[in-house]
Design an enzyme around this catalytic site. Structure first.
Site, short mmCIF file in Angstrom:
data_model
loop_
_atom_site.label_atom_id
_atom_site.label_comp_id
_atom_site.label_asym_id
_atom_site.label_seq_id
_atom_site.Cartn_x
_atom_site.Cartn_y
_atom_site.Cartn_z
CB SER A 141 -0.88 0.00 1.26
OG SER A 141 -1.55 1.25 1.42
CE1 TYR A 154 -3.89 -2.45 4.76
CE2 TYR A 154 -3.31 -0.14 4.42
CZ TYR A 154 -3.64 -1.38 3.91
OH TYR A 154 -3.71 -1.56 2.54
#
Length: 263
Positions: A141, A154
């Site tokens: 990401s 995350y």
């Protein structure tokens, strides 16, 4: 550039979102596909939508069950006899503030996004070494390159993936093994709806940014091009991609910009 057409590819998280879009795009390129996720019925639906159903094999698995990864890898390699590319796509996101987040949420994020992916990749590695070829493609990401509020766990897991796979590339380049890190920004998937909140329950709502992001089929095409070019890292999205470069040169400026964008 190494064309992906006709190659054997294993895709995790293939029952929805980016993984599902990749299945359809690679099916059109006559690839042999092993598709995995926890949801067997959803995988059956994805397979039923493909043109070359005879080239699609389903291997259900749960990344959180890291002890099962060696057996899952054995099953996957037995389907077509070899695998050229492993696409580590499965994962979950998070939307909660640090002070309010139960530690069990962090454990789940690390178990799935990091340890599960590492365990699967380590189980595939001996086969790639034996064949003197193989390509690990891991969906990280932009949050693996910088950070944003309410995504602490995350971000931590995605940052960890970069460390692991950078070392894997260094240690096994001489074995003919490639590593590509894919760093999405905002993409139109359900990752935001399924994101874990402070108590571990899903958010169940969409973020405006995700729903205004790249269409998932457009993202899949960009990702395939990055794989074929064997890029070390590929950043994909809208203006949020600039955060990678701003962080590198002006970290304080990025800090202010991110905080301003979340108010």
């Amino acid at each position: 550039m190494a064309k992906i057409d006709g190659k054997t590819v294993w895709i995790t998280g293939a029952s929805s979102g980016i993984g599902e879009a990749l299945v359809y795009a690679l099916d059109k390129k006559d690839c042999k596909l092993i598709i995995s996720s926890r949801k067997k019925e959803a995988l059956e639906r994805v397979k039923s939508n493909c043109i070359h159903k005879e080239n699609i094999a389903i291997v259900p698995m749960d990344l959180a069950d890291i002890t099962a990864m060696p057996e899952k890898a054995k099953q996957a390699f037995e389907v077509f006899g070899s695998i050229a590319i492993l696409i580590n796509n499965a994962g979950i996101s998070q939307r909660s503030e640090i002070a309010k987040t139960d530690i069990s949420v962090y454990k789940k994020l690390m178990d799935i996004n990091y340890l599960g992916t590492v365990a699967l990749s380590k189980s595939v590695l001996p086969y790639f070494i034996q064949n003197s070829s193989g390509h690990f493609v891991t969906v990280s990401s932009l949050m693996g390159k910088f950070a944003g509020p309410q995504r602490s766990g995350y971000c931590g897991a995605k940052h960890a993936l970069h460390g692991f796979f950078d070392v894997l590339r260094m240690e096994h380049e001489s074995d003919g093994i490639d590593v590509t890190m894919i760093c999405p920004g905002y993409v139109q998937t359900n990752i935001d709806k399924n994101a874990l909140t402070a108590d571990g329950s899903p958010q169940r709502t969409h973020d405006a940014e995700n729903q205004n992001g790249l269409p998932v089929d457009v993202f899949a095409k960009k990702m395939i091009r990055a794989i074929e070019r064997k890029k070390y890292e590929a950043y994909m999205g809208g203006k949020e991609v600039m955060g990678v470069y701003v962080k590198r040169l002006f970290p304080r400026l990025l800090h202010r910009l991110v905080l301003r964008s979340t108010k």
